[in-house]
Design an enzyme around this catalytic site. Structure first.
Site, PDB file in Angstrom:
ATOM      1  N   GLY A   1       1.166  -1.478  -0.088  1.00 12.16           N
ATOM      2  CA  GLY A   1      -0.171   0.149   0.176  1.00 12.16           C
ATOM      3  C   GLY A   1       0.699   1.290  -0.184  1.00 12.16           C
TER       4      GLY A   1
ATOM      5  CB  SER B   1       0.227  -7.254  -1.993  1.00 13.37           C
ATOM      6  OG  SER B   1      -0.434  -7.798  -0.598  1.00 13.37           O
TER       7      SER B   1
ATOM      8  CB  CYS C   1      -3.279  11.775   8.657  1.00 16.36           C
ATOM      9  SG  CYS C   1      -4.205  11.313   7.645  1.00 16.36           S
TER      10      CYS C   1
ATOM     11  CB  SER D   1      -2.203  10.005  -0.359  1.00 15.89           C
ATOM     12  OG  SER D   1      -2.389  11.182   1.056  1.00 15.89           O
TER      13      SER D   1
ATOM     14  CG  HIS E   1      -4.493  15.748   4.767  1.00 17.20           C
ATOM     15  ND1 HIS E   1      -4.246  14.863   3.591  1.00 17.20           N
ATOM     16  CD2 HIS E   1      -4.624  14.532   4.878  1.00 17.20           C
ATOM     17  CE1 HIS E   1      -5.146  13.903   3.403  1.00 17.20           C
ATOM     18  NE2 HIS E   1      -5.035  13.633   4.918  1.00 17.20           N
TER      19      HIS E   1
END
Length: 334
Positions: free
Chosen positions: A10, A38, A128, A158, A240
């Site tokens: 990721g 994956s 975040c 994102s 951001h």
């Protein structure tokens, strides 16, 4: 030092891999884990190819010192016992354990010492938007206690992962070419748009993302501060931004706020309106520091300050913060 990354394929997993190498993290052996999709993929680390293993309930984490997990809350909850039962410290990037009383929630610039008390061998990486806001606000908290925060976030694609970033780029191409627009990762088309919803709505009308900022801020700062947020998805790729209005117990001079931010760890002061110098996602992307500018008195509150910040969501908002937690543990022989 034996280290694992869960969710290696990721966006955050890839950033973790990159930062472990960039920061010369003391890794003797690195294990990569992923889903069935994956597993078998190979990634380069320090000149060697490492194959992604299928994450399973087995003994693969025996002997692992630190595991960085970034595969979603469901995976973290399901595999926490498997990962930690042999003594591995799990630094988790999901929302699964952030508000658990016996799991520390850590932004190293604010409350690094909390990471030393981890009875379940789990340390949570905050949301975040919370990370970036508190890197900027903690130096102000040291000047005078912050009682109230109002914040509007402008969050990049994102934040919804690598597939969301790819979808945004594809939406721009489809729109320009006059083709039907693909919408899978967001509630609506994000290209040429903003969406005032991130995560699901709760009973009080706030989204879960907005409520994370309320609860996480109080836990990290060990504070009674009240944080009211409006979180908006914007069509940028990976940084951001936030507009923040804060109220302190005593009125602060802007000069002392600027000086506190200028010398604060993890902050770059970008604040010269005369030369149109202020934080922007265009320049914050790929950078470790949270950029802070547009610092000024709040015209609506004598004890208020308002500012603007931008920071790389994948980097400081996720992977870098997790690695800094691990570095702190190592420096304290944990």
């Amino acid at each position: 030092m034996k280290v694992a990354i869960v969710g290696a394929s990721g966006a955050v997993g890839q950033e973790l891999l990159k930062l472990l190498e960039e920061r010369k993290f003391p890794v003797d052996e690195l294990l990569l884990f992923g889903s069935g999709r994956s597993a078998g993929s190979r990634y380069s680390f320090r000149g060697k190819e490492i194959e992604v293993r299928l994450l399973s309930h087995n003994d693969d984490f025996k002997g692992v010192d630190i595991a960085f997990t970034s595969a979603g809350a469901g995976v973290s909850r399901e595999f926490a016992e498997t990962i930690t039962r042999f003594g591995t410290i799990m630094i988790d990037n999901s929302k699964a354990f952030r508000m658990d009383a016996d799991v520390p929630l850590v932004v190293p610039e604010c409350n690094a010492a909390d990471a030393l008390n981890h009875p379940r061998n789990i340390i949570a990486n905050p949301n975040c938007t919370t990370i970036m806001m508190l890197v900027a606000l903690n130096p102000i908290e040291m000047l005078s206690h912050i009682t109230d925060i109002h914040v509007a976030s402008y969050q990049s694609a994102s934040g919804a992962g690598a597939q969301a970033m790819a979808e945004l780029e594809e939406q721009y191409r489809q729109t320009v070419e006059g083709k039907p627009v693909t919408v899978n990762k967001f509630q609506y088309q994000l290209a040429y748009n903003v969406i005032p919803q991130i995560d699901v709505f709760t009973d009080n009308g706030y989204t879960l993302e907005e409520m994370k900022m309320f609860g996480e801020t109080r836990k990290i700062l060990h504070s009674d501060v009240r944080c009211s947020a409006t979180c908006v998805r914007v069509p940028t790729l990976r940084a951001h931004s936030e507009a923040v209005w804060l109220k302190t117990e005593r009125p602060l001079e802007i000069s002392e706020v600027r000086e506190a931010l200028r010398t604060a760890p993890g902050v770059s002061l970008v604040d010269d309106p005369a030369s149109a110098s202020y934080p922007m996602p265009l320049f914050a992307a790929g950078q470790d520091d949270v950029q802070v500018g547009r610092i000024r008195k709040d015209l609506a509150d004598d004890n208020g300050v308002t500012l603007w910040l931008s920071g790389d969501q994948i980097r400081k908002g996720a992977a870098l913060n997790a690695i800094q937690i691990a570095e702190y543990l190592i420096s304290h022989n944990e």
